[in-house]
Design an enzyme around this catalytic site. Sequence first.
Site, short mmCIF file in Angstrom:
data_model
loop_
_atom_site.label_atom_id
_atom_site.label_comp_id
_atom_site.label_asym_id
_atom_site.label_seq_id
_atom_site.Cartn_x
_atom_site.Cartn_y
_atom_site.Cartn_z
N LYS A 327 132.61 -42.97 73.53
CA LYS A 327 131.87 -44.18 73.91
C LYS A 327 132.83 -45.27 74.36
CE LYS A 327 127.58 -46.14 72.55
NZ LYS A 327 126.78 -46.79 71.60
N GLU A 333 132.50 -49.41 68.52
CA GLU A 333 131.44 -48.67 69.22
C GLU A 333 131.49 -47.18 68.91
OE1 GLU A 333 128.84 -49.50 71.34
OE2 GLU A 333 129.19 -51.54 70.63
#
Length: 452
Positions: A327, A333
């Site tokens: 990601k 994240e």
Amino acid sequence: MASSSSSHSHSSIFLCLSLIVLYAFSFAESQSFVGVNYGQFADNLPPPEATVKLLQSTTITKVRLYGADPAILKALANSGIGVVIAASNGDIPSLASGPAAATQWINANVRPYYPATNITIISVGNEVLTSGDQNLISQLVPAMRNVQFALSSASLSVKVSTVHSMAVLTQSDPPSTGTFNPTLQGTLKEMLAFLKDNKSPLMINPYPYFAYQSDPRPETLAFCLFQPNSGRIDRNNGLLYTNMFDAQVDAVHSALLGMGYNDVEIVVAETGWPSHGDPNEVGPSVENAKAYNGNLIAHLRSLVGTPLLPGKSVDTYIFALYDENTKPGPASERAFGLFKTDLSQSYDVGLTKSSPQAPTVAGWCIPKAGVSDAQLQANLNYACGQGIDCGAIQPGGACFDPNTIACHAAYAMNLYYQKFGRNPWNCDFSQSATLTSQNPSYNGCIYPSGGT
């Protein structure tokens, strides 16, 4: 104002009485509110079959996908797990072009798997209204209508919705002032009318994690993590908020109310907390992720609801099932996973099914249903006479309201049980009490557990 506060006190009394019979709910039943997001931004994910086995070893009953991956949908067949699938933002122009394209999409992504795979909702697009793409925004509701038409024509009982970021609100604090962005109101009116007509939910992504990042004070962290804090009073209605999740959900409810759609159900499509991040990121840690997700799950299981929507829990999909190593963005994240891709837990938030031999985790002592007021009063007098601190159920205390014998006795009996060893015999009270794994805390009234 008077009518609003009196209805609140009625709901609190109902809420507290319902706590007394909470133990009668089966554990599995109250679990139905917990889902998980199954993202695929990773190059090391386990096979879908292994993932489904993992899900079945937990109390997670719903999963949300960001597409309609055939291998995953096949693996989920006959698992009993409810599935949200998605049409991507890139699919919207085609779906908006007419019923034929929507029928084609349904034929490819729903019909081969349904009903063996329990597809419950199709999310058309993700956070479209806050994308800034006016063309896409204008095509969203037509695309949703066409998908719904294609489903109805094929007699498929699947709901259609779309997912929003909290940025659809321009005002959210205090929750009673929750307001949708005026520039989106035209599209929102059409969409809410569609959701209401089809009994479909409004799906939102509230993230207390981001709220903490913008206000990184210790008291904000406690408020975001469902930890003991003094709470925040909504100045317009006097309701006390003890956590950011409830405040964000109620802000959306207030926005719906403001547009005349308070009967549209809210579903939390995404919420979570990362377990690690870059050195300059505020908030990511295993401790905080475990506190947020673990306390959120306990809050949902308690069926307490929110101050504006008491007595029921919103369906909530936690982000995310796995860490996603490809990601983009900051390290956080890639670290939202409840599980690692080797199928081990990132940290324990109480989602694993207990083996049949394992005893129920009995965290709290509460009265049995149907116990007389006289017995409850005797229990209350006895418990408070044993040197425990019953200040919370005195006037002005956090647990004084609702001012009923049932509520006051429940608090005192639990406090006695916690203080004197948490043995089964400390929760007897002449056979008028029972142990429960459901957290009876509500609003600002925190029932201690674990000897605290």
